[in-house]
Design a protein around this motif. Structure first.
Motif, PDB file in Angstrom:
ATOM      1  N   TRP A 145      -4.849   5.431   0.209  1.00  0.00           N
ATOM      2  CA  TRP A 145      -3.715   4.764  -0.436  1.00  0.00           C
ATOM      3  C   TRP A 145      -3.957   4.286  -1.581  1.00  0.00           C
ATOM      4  CZ3 TRP A 145      -6.445   2.506   3.880  1.00  0.00           C
ATOM      5  CH2 TRP A 145      -6.856   1.130   3.378  1.00  0.00           C
ATOM      6  N   ASN A 173       0.829  -1.228   0.139  1.00  0.00           N
ATOM      7  CA  ASN A 173      -0.056   0.136   0.073  1.00  0.00           C
ATOM      8  C   ASN A 173       0.873   1.321  -0.034  1.00  0.00           C
ATOM      9  OD1 ASN A 173      -2.381  -1.309  -0.119  1.00  0.00           O
ATOM     10  ND2 ASN A 173      -2.540  -1.411   2.222  1.00  0.00           N
ATOM     11  N   ILE A 174       0.493   2.185  -0.774  1.00  0.00           N
ATOM     12  CA  ILE A 174       1.254   3.468  -0.930  1.00  0.00           C
ATOM     13  C   ILE A 174       0.274   4.633  -0.213  1.00  0.00           C
ATOM     14  CG2 ILE A 174       2.425   5.043  -2.294  1.00  0.00           C
ATOM     15  CD1 ILE A 174       2.795   2.508  -4.312  1.00  0.00           C
ATOM     16  N   PRO A 175       0.482   5.098   0.677  1.00  0.00           N
ATOM     17  CA  PRO A 175      -0.239   6.216   1.215  1.00  0.00           C
ATOM     18  C   PRO A 175      -0.571   7.436   0.463  1.00  0.00           C
ATOM     19  CG  PRO A 175       1.627   5.817   2.846  1.00  0.00           C
ATOM     20  CD  PRO A 175       1.961   5.186   1.568  1.00  0.00           C
ATOM     21  N   THR A 194      -2.411   1.074  -4.285  1.00  0.00           N
ATOM     22  CA  THR A 194      -1.404  -0.101  -4.297  1.00  0.00           C
ATOM     23  C   THR A 194      -0.377  -0.081  -5.339  1.00  0.00           C
ATOM     24  OG1 THR A 194      -2.756  -1.272  -5.947  1.00  0.00           O
ATOM     25  CG2 THR A 194      -3.549  -1.289  -3.533  1.00  0.00           C
ATOM     26  N   ASN A 238       2.788   9.581   7.180  1.00  0.00           N
ATOM     27  CA  ASN A 238       2.635  10.420   6.102  1.00  0.00           C
ATOM     28  C   ASN A 238       1.172  11.181   5.905  1.00  0.00           C
ATOM     29  OD1 ASN A 238       3.596  10.992   3.169  1.00  0.00           O
ATOM     30  ND2 ASN A 238       2.048   9.765   2.450  1.00  0.00           N
ATOM     31  N   THR A 239       0.239  10.779   6.562  1.00  0.00           N
ATOM     32  CA  THR A 239      -1.031  11.284   6.488  1.00  0.00           C
ATOM     33  C   THR A 239      -1.167  12.531   7.084  1.00  0.00           C
ATOM     34  OG1 THR A 239      -1.753   9.671   7.973  1.00  0.00           O
ATOM     35  CG2 THR A 239      -2.468   9.171   5.873  1.00  0.00           C
ATOM     36  N   THR A 269      -7.464   8.315   5.776  1.00  0.00           N
ATOM     37  CA  THR A 269      -6.415   7.476   5.065  1.00  0.00           C
ATOM     38  C   THR A 269      -6.901   7.029   3.974  1.00  0.00           C
ATOM     39  OG1 THR A 269      -6.292   6.625   7.688  1.00  0.00           O
ATOM     40  CG2 THR A 269      -4.961   5.659   6.063  1.00  0.00           C
ATOM     41  N   ALA A 308       6.204   3.968   1.951  1.00  0.00           N
ATOM     42  CA  ALA A 308       5.376   4.743   2.636  1.00  0.00           C
ATOM     43  C   ALA A 308       5.702   6.321   2.772  1.00  0.00           C
ATOM     44  CB  ALA A 308       5.288   4.123   4.245  1.00  0.00           C
TER      45      ALA A 308
END
Lengths: 228, 198
Positions: free
Chosen positions: A100, A87-89, A102, A137-138, A98, A132
């Protein structure tokens, strides 16, 4: 290992000849060359092997093409799903959200860019690095502090297309597309040409001069960490 | 994403190694191109191993399911064809084993007879007359169906898939020396039978 009835009068056996057919190894090659019985046995086994190839051809004809209905229905039953990968945020407006995407979506995007360029087809594609992009990140809007991502793409180039040009063009296109459609910080895009594709019987073949000016197939070296 | 018909067609030109690499990345179109390319040989092999086309299709499907799940573990993408065929071999044997488990012994005997019949149809009415007309390939099918099962498996894996003794041994869970012996016996029986057709 002896089989009833497989012994030849010269003292050797059909079983030895069977192994010889597969491996080319036999205890007494000089005898084999001069013994009529062994030669006859070998000829018989070779005829059987040829007949076996005929049976295979006949069975392949019975099986039909891979583009026929039987294969389509098998493929329909499979319902293959794209492997999502990591998963890539993504950045969000609201810190409580949140989001993300993929890794699979990114590699699919990369393949579609390579496939869309004339003369190239994508192969294996890997993203290396911390997707990440740092710890939180978020929460952190300025998450570009994360280490850059290294993209490794393998491509095949259709015969007659200059490889270095195609690779350079693909690198430009990928950089543009990834910058526009993702939030990844791309540090490097490594492109390795692994194959040259020959089109079947092209009506307009490339001129000899064009073929002669093809640069040598020099894959751009990429540091590979082969992940399991 | 890789959906256009031209892209689909272009995949038919792409070598196995590249397709396998893409498929391992999760590219379903690349995987399907591999399946279409090697499907006929997989189906033909499974048919001779299991004895029926219906079973063969089940085996091909199971093989593709397993292959899709395990593609990431394939070390050498260029060797994907042999890898698929080895899965076909194992799945075919499992398939027979499972069915055997469900059937009683009587059924099994019947099946064995049906099995022979399926392969020797042309001779079934009037052997002497039809024997002349039956092609040597048909005769080989019949002779093959009469072989002990383990011998037939060794022969098919060798002649259809060109597997080594070691590969066949792994698939059948026997020793390479047993493979060598069974293959020899299969060939001797088949060669003898076929010499009568010359």
């Amino acid at each position: 290992m002896n089989t009833p009835g497989d012994a030849l009068e010269c003292g050797h056996s059909l079983a030895e000849l069977s192994t010889y057919l597969d491996t080319g190894e036999i205890a007494d090659p000089a005898h084999l060359r001069s013994c009529p019985e062994c030669q006859a046995g070998l000829a018989s086994l070779r005829r059987l092997s040829e007949l076996g190839s005929e049976l295979l051809s006949s069975d392949l004809a019975d099986a039909g093409s891979g583009h026929d209905d039987w294969m389509q229905s098998i493929l329909d039953n499979l319902r293959l799903e794209l492997r999502p990968g990591r998963n890539i945020p993504l950045r969000t407006e609201n810190p409580h959200d949140t989001l993300w995407e993929t890794e699979g979506a990114i590699t699919a995007l990369i393949r579609s860019v390579a496939d869309a360029l004339p003369g190239t087809a994508a192969g294996k594609c890997r993203l290396h690095g911390d997707l990440a992009g740092g710890e939180s990140n978020t929460a952190d809007e300025n998450s570009t502090s994360g280490a850059g991502i290294i993209v490794d793409v393998e491509i095949a180039v259709v015969y007659g297309h200059p490889m270095e040009e195609r690779a350079a063009e693909l690198r430009r296109e990928l950089a543009k597309t990834l910058a526009f459609q993702t939030e990844l910080t791309i540090e490097a895009i490594n492109i390795t040409v692994t194959d040259v594709l020959e089109l079947p019987a092209t009506p307009t073949p490339t001129t000899p001069t064009a073929a002669a000016t093809l640069p040598p197939p020099e894959p751009i070296p990429s540091e590979r960490e082969d992940l399991p | 994403m890789t959906g256009s018909p031209s892209a689909q067609h272009q995949l038919d030109l792409v070598p196995d190694a590249l397709l396998a690499g893409r498929a391992a990345d999760g590219d379903t179109a690349a995987f399907e191109a591999l399946a279409r390319r090697h499907g006929p040989l997989m189906r033909a092999t499974a048919r001779r191993l299991t004895g029926s086309l219906a079973d063969a299709d089940d085996v091909v499907q199971e093989t593709l399911v397993q292959a899709w799940k395990q593609l990431e573990n394939l070390r050498d993408p260029a060797a994907v064809k042999g890898w698929l065929l080895r899965i076909v071999g194992s799945r075919s044997i499992d398939h027979l084993r499972k069915r055997r488990h469900h059937l009683g012994l009587d059924d099994l005997e019947n099946r064995a007879e049906n099995h022979v019949e399926e392969h020797s149809k042309p001779q079934s009415t009037d052997p002497e007359h039809n024997a002349v007309n039956t092609s040597r390939v048909e005769a080989l099918k019949a002779a093959l169906a009469l072989l002990p099962e383990e011998q037939r498996r060794c022969w098919v894996l060798k002649e259809f898939n060109d597997q080594s003794y070691e590969e066949i041994a792994l698939t059948l869970n026997i020793s390479p020396a047993s493979v060598r012996g069974r293959l020899a016996r299969a060939r001797i029986t088949l060669a003898r039978t076929m010499e009568e057709w010359r």
